[in-house]
Design an enzyme around this catalytic site. Structure first.
Site, short mmCIF file in Angstrom:
data_model
loop_
_atom_site.label_atom_id
_atom_site.label_comp_id
_atom_site.label_asym_id
_atom_site.label_seq_id
_atom_site.Cartn_x
_atom_site.Cartn_y
_atom_site.Cartn_z
N ASP A 71 0.87 -1.19 0.00
CA ASP A 71 0.00 0.00 0.00
C ASP A 71 0.90 1.23 0.00
OD1 ASP A 71 -2.33 1.62 0.20
OD2 ASP A 71 -2.24 1.63 2.38
N CYS A 75 -4.48 -1.65 -1.88
CA CYS A 75 -4.68 -0.23 -2.13
C CYS A 75 -5.64 -0.12 -3.31
CB CYS A 75 -3.34 0.42 -2.46
SG CYS A 75 -3.48 2.13 -3.02
N ASN A 76 -6.76 0.55 -3.10
CA ASN A 76 -7.74 0.71 -4.19
C ASN A 76 -7.20 1.60 -5.30
OD1 ASN A 76 -10.78 -0.21 -3.22
ND2 ASN A 76 -9.43 0.29 -1.52
N CYS A 128 -11.13 2.86 0.04
CA CYS A 128 -9.72 3.16 0.27
C CYS A 128 -9.37 2.32 1.48
CB CYS A 128 -9.51 4.64 0.56
SG CYS A 128 -7.87 4.99 1.24
N1 DGL Z 1 -4.81 3.19 0.80
C1 DGL Z 1 -4.91 3.65 -0.51
C2 DGL Z 1 -6.19 3.23 -1.20
O1 DGL Z 1 -6.75 2.20 -0.87
C3 DGL Z 1 -4.47 5.04 -0.90
C4 DGL Z 1 -4.24 6.10 0.09
C5 DGL Z 1 -3.39 7.22 -0.50
O2 DGL Z 1 -2.17 7.05 -0.55
O3 DGL Z 1 -3.96 8.24 -0.95
O4 DGL Z 1 -6.65 3.85 -2.11
#
Ligand code: DGL
Length: 265
Positions: free
Chosen positions: A11, A75-76, A189
């Site tokens: 992530d 991480c999405n 997220c």
């Molecule tokens: N945790 C990440 C996601 O699932 C992204 C967070 C980020 O770095 O903005 O999108």
């Protein structure tokens, strides 16, 4: 012969721990490496081009270094932009994390669902496709919040985030036309399940929150069926891509998730 190869979670920060926790619960003997690309954090405010250039290259390096049996892009943002490219580049199973629109639509009674993600995730065609395939009879409200990602990072550093952040994130969905009917929110997220209680409180009325963690754990278990795990998995290894000042204050939280060994890449 025992197979020491780990499952590697990836992530931009600590959000992927929300995906790792159900996987560790289901596969307690599996060795885990957790990689936070804090040098590239945050991903959600970056362009598609930046994410598409950064993520496959970094995962290529990590695959060489740790020889994982499987990679989970927890991480999405990275998954909705770069999952295809990563799968193309690496010759090992890659599990992505994409917005839980299908479970949200299945759970919704009002047929108004929310997708709370990063700015980059909520604008992805991948999300359009999920909405068309699994929620075509729903109104799908989307909202991106960068400050909510920071709030989740702060919480795991044991700081107290400003409650107004959670209120603003919820209002970003409920304040849209149709928002008064919203009954299910997909936490799109991986940082956001870490602050689900705060979001629920800020909503001011009962809402259901869904995310992909449990489903991903089942997917990993399926893909590793028949694998031999080491007799002692040992403490997990947490890797950060930069020695930023906040990293040290994450040590207690990482311990809670089973990571005793912390390194800078
Ligand atoms: N945790 C990440 C996601 O699932 C992204 C967070 C980020 O770095 O903005 O999108």
């Amino acid at each position: 012969m025992t197979d020491k190869r780990p499952i590697l979670f990836f992530d931009s920060g600590i959000g992927g721990l929300s995906v790792l926790a159900p996987a560790r619960a289901l596969l307690p003997a599996a060795p885990f490496v957790y990689v936070a690309d804090n040098a590239g954090y945050p991903y959600g405010t970056k362009s598609e081009l930046e994410i598409a250039a950064r993520v496959p290259a970094l995962l290529g390096r990590l695959a060489e270094r740790f020889n994982p049996r499987l990679i989970v892009i927890a991480c999405n943002t990275a998954s909705t932009i770069a999952l295809g490219a990563v799968r193309h580049a690496l010759d090992l199973p890659i599990v992505g994390t994409v917005p839980a629109i299908k479970p949200a639509a299945l759970a919704s009674k009002t047929r108004v669902i929310g997708v709370l993600g990063t700015d980059a995730t909520v604008r992805q065609p991948y999300v359009d496709r999920l909405a068309a395939e699994f929620a075509s009879d729903c109104v799908v409200l989307r909202h991106g919040s960068a400050e909510l990602v920071d709030a989740a990072e702060a919480k795991l550093r044991r700081e107290v985030p400003d409650p107004a952040v959670f209120a603003r994130a919820m209002a970003g969905l409920t304040g849209q036309p149709g928002g008064e009917m919203l009954d299910v929110v997909a936490l799109a997220c991986t940082h956001f399940p870490l602050v689900e209680a705060e979001l629920a409180r800020a909503a001011g009325r009962p809402l259901s929150f869904v995310h992909g963690g449990e489903g991903i754990a089942r997917r990993i278990a399926f893909l590793t069926q028949g694998h031999v795990w080491p007799e002692k998995p040992g403490a997990g290894i947490a890797i950060f891509t930069a020695a930023t000042p906040g990293v040290d204050s994450l040590v207690p939280a990482l311990r809670n998730y089973g990571f005793e060994d912390m390194r800078i890449l």
